[in-house]
Design an enzyme around this catalytic site. Structure first.
Site, mmCIF file in Angstrom:
data_model
loop_
_atom_site.group_PDB
_atom_site.id
_atom_site.type_symbol
_atom_site.label_atom_id
_atom_site.label_comp_id
_atom_site.label_asym_id
_atom_site.label_seq_id
_atom_site.Cartn_x
_atom_site.Cartn_y
_atom_site.Cartn_z
ATOM 1 N N GLN A 14 0.805 -1.220 0.000
ATOM 2 C CA GLN A 14 0.000 0.000 0.000
ATOM 3 C C GLN A 14 0.835 1.267 0.000
ATOM 4 O O GLN A 14 0.302 2.355 -0.220
ATOM 5 C CB GLN A 14 -0.938 -0.010 1.211
ATOM 6 C CG GLN A 14 -1.997 -1.109 1.126
ATOM 7 C CD GLN A 14 -2.859 -1.205 2.370
ATOM 8 O OE1 GLN A 14 -2.510 -1.923 3.301
ATOM 9 N NE2 GLN A 14 -3.957 -0.482 2.402
ATOM 10 N N HIS A 108 1.128 -9.372 4.168
ATOM 11 C CA HIS A 108 -0.017 -8.460 4.226
ATOM 12 C C HIS A 108 -0.724 -8.474 2.869
ATOM 13 O O HIS A 108 -0.494 -7.613 2.018
ATOM 14 C CB HIS A 108 0.447 -7.054 4.613
ATOM 15 C CG HIS A 108 -0.660 -6.159 5.095
ATOM 16 N ND1 HIS A 108 -0.608 -5.476 6.296
ATOM 17 C CD2 HIS A 108 -1.856 -5.831 4.545
ATOM 18 C CE1 HIS A 108 -1.721 -4.767 6.452
ATOM 19 N NE2 HIS A 108 -2.493 -4.960 5.391
ATOM 20 N N ASN A 151 -1.222 -10.993 8.121
ATOM 21 C CA ASN A 151 -2.237 -9.978 8.359
ATOM 22 C C ASN A 151 -3.593 -10.481 7.880
ATOM 23 O O ASN A 151 -3.752 -10.878 6.718
ATOM 24 C CB ASN A 151 -1.883 -8.704 7.585
ATOM 25 C CG ASN A 151 -2.931 -7.609 7.793
ATOM 26 O OD1 ASN A 151 -2.991 -7.017 8.871
ATOM 27 N ND2 ASN A 151 -3.769 -7.379 6.799
ATOM 28 N N GLU A 152 -4.550 -10.462 8.777
ATOM 29 C CA GLU A 152 -5.950 -10.779 8.459
ATOM 30 C C GLU A 152 -6.108 -12.044 7.619
ATOM 31 O O GLU A 152 -6.585 -12.002 6.483
ATOM 32 C CB GLU A 152 -6.623 -9.580 7.779
ATOM 33 C CG GLU A 152 -6.669 -8.364 8.705
ATOM 34 C CD GLU A 152 -7.543 -7.226 8.192
ATOM 35 O OE1 GLU A 152 -7.920 -7.252 7.006
ATOM 36 O OE2 GLU A 152 -7.850 -6.326 8.992
HETATM 37 C C1 BGC Z 1 -6.083 -4.061 6.168
HETATM 38 C C2 BGC Z 1 -5.489 -2.822 5.581
HETATM 39 C C3 BGC Z 1 -6.583 -1.920 5.037
HETATM 40 C C4 BGC Z 1 -7.468 -1.513 6.196
HETATM 41 C C5 BGC Z 1 -8.604 -0.563 5.835
HETATM 42 C C6 BGC Z 1 -7.375 -3.852 6.905
HETATM 43 O O1 BGC Z 1 -8.289 -4.739 6.393
HETATM 44 O O2 BGC Z 1 -5.144 -4.783 6.912
HETATM 45 O O3 BGC Z 1 -4.576 -3.201 4.605
HETATM 46 O O4 BGC Z 1 -6.091 -0.820 4.354
HETATM 47 O O5 BGC Z 1 -8.030 -2.655 6.795
HETATM 48 O O6 BGC Z 1 -9.485 -1.143 4.948
#
Ligand code: BGC
Length: 389
Positions: A14, A108, A151-152
């Site tokens: 990002q 990520h 991440n997530e």
């Molecule tokens: C993610 C980010 C994203 C943010 C806002 C999260 O889901 O880890 O990469 O930019 O939320 O949407």
């Protein structure tokens, strides 16, 4: 106990720019891509990372969460880039030099193209390949106290569901009702990948290790939906929170709360209060998410690795964050062990297909790359200087 972490987060794809070897770059640049905007040069943070780190440190923050990009570290399967590893080590050293505790994320959302082309997380060697990458990357993680494996993972599994639906007969129409539930097979793979990565990191580093979970702070739309709430919470996030048991921390990431009705999560109804991403304005979600993470993991310490709001009105960002921190404080007073608060995001960055949603404490001119701190950065720095939430 180490000091409460006060900081902000970013991810490589990002912010870095020209992440040419990643599957996201491929997706953005495909002819007739369904993504409206490309990441392009992004914020050129690959070269200018010191600038945002300096602004965060000068404001009074003591931590910075950023990621290392697998597609750069292993540009071809089995070929590792010493230069990319050295680059990320320089980022770690810069953070340490500026007094920022680095919180390093190893994955990520974006994958190397070769990994995606071979089937991504569906390939039979996915766990082995990711573990090898983690082992090689461990060589630069000396003096890093906090590492997030993935991440997530629950959103990674959602993306797998999206991919499956898009390739089906209804294409885009299949997505009309909002995001599909996480793909359960991908979810199971994520858990396996995470466990293997934790073991590898524990063998090779002294860092506290965990992963970061997207939390929707689900609420039942009525008592008749309580069973659906339980099922929804399990598929969307509890499965991943449970898999955090035994970790050193769990990363809690929340932005909003969502109601669950007869068919599962109910899309946020349109409202003038909704944020740029169309999400309900719910600063109380942070306290709900921290409590839930603590409860479902059976008492794993919580690190807030993301929380924030997409808005053009920086005063609204301050109001949201102030209220969210109040709810976090209440959760802590009730016994939830919270180790830090990392705001999303340090900078206005590429929001996975769009540049419109601005989450940053720092604005960036995408032509000149000049960074301009917003008042919310000084405000959060002031909160940080006062101590715990
Ligand atoms: C993610 C980010 C994203 C943010 C806002 C999260 O889901 O880890 O990469 O930019 O939320 O949407």
């Amino acid at each position: 106990m180490s000091p409460f972490l006060w900081g902000a987060s970013t991810s490589p794809h990002q912010t870095e720019g020209n992440n040419l070897n990643s599957d996201w770059w491929e997706l953005e640049n495909a002819e007739q891509s369904f993504l409206p905007e490309r990441s392009g040069d992004a914020l050129d943070s690959y070269h200018r990372y010191r600038e945002e780190m300096t602004l965060l440190a000068e404001a009074g923050l003591n931590a910075y969460r950023f990621g290392v990009e697998w597609a750069r570290i292993e540009p071809e399967q089995g070929r590792f880039s010493a230069a990319a590893l050295a680059h990320y080590r320089r980022m770690i050293d810069t953070a340490l030099e500026l007094g920022l505790t680095p919180v390093v994320t190893l994955h990520h959302f974006s994958n190397p193209r070769w990994f995606a082309a071979g089937g991504g997380w569906g390939r039979s060697d996915a766990v082995a390949l990711f573990t090898r990458y983690v082992e090689r990357t461990s060589s630069i993680l000396g003096n890093v106290d906090w590492v997030c494996t993935i991440n997530e993972p629950n959103m990674v599994a959602v993306m797998d569901s999206v991919r499956r639906l898009l390739s089906g007969p209804d294409g885009f129409e299949a997505l009309a009702g909002g995001l599909p539930a996480p793909d359960e097979r991908s979810g199971a793979t994520m858990v396996e990948v995470h466990r293997a990565a934790v073991d590898a990191l524990r063998r090779h580093t002294d860092a506290a290790v965990g992963w970061t979970i997207a939390q929707q702070a689900f609420q039942s739309a009525g008592p008749e939906h309580d069973e659906m709430l339980r099922q929804t919470a399990w598929v969307w996030e509890d499965l991943y929170l449970e898999a955090s048991r035994g970790d050193d921390f769990v990363g809690s990431q929340s932005y909003t709360s969502q109601l669950v009705g007869a068919d599962g999560p109910i899309p946020h109804p349109p409202s003038p209060d909704n944020t740029i991403t169309g999400w309900a304005y719910r600063p109380d979600a942070l306290g709900m998410a921290a409590r839930r993470a603590w409860e479902v993991t059976g008492g794993v310490p919580v690190l807030v690795t993301e929380n924030g709001i997409a808005t053009d009105d920086d005063q609204r960002r301050i109001n949201y964050t102030e209220a969210a921190l109040g709810h976090l404080r209440d959760a802590m007073a009730d016994g939830v062990d919270v180790r830090g608060y990392l705001h999303w995001s340090a900078v206005d960055n590429y929001e996975w297909g769009h540049w419109g949603p601005t989450f940053g404490l720092i604005a960036v001119d995408r032509e000149t790359f000049v960074r301009t701190p917003k008042p919310s950065l000084a405000w959060l720095g002031g909160v940080a200087r006062r101590g715990r939430p």
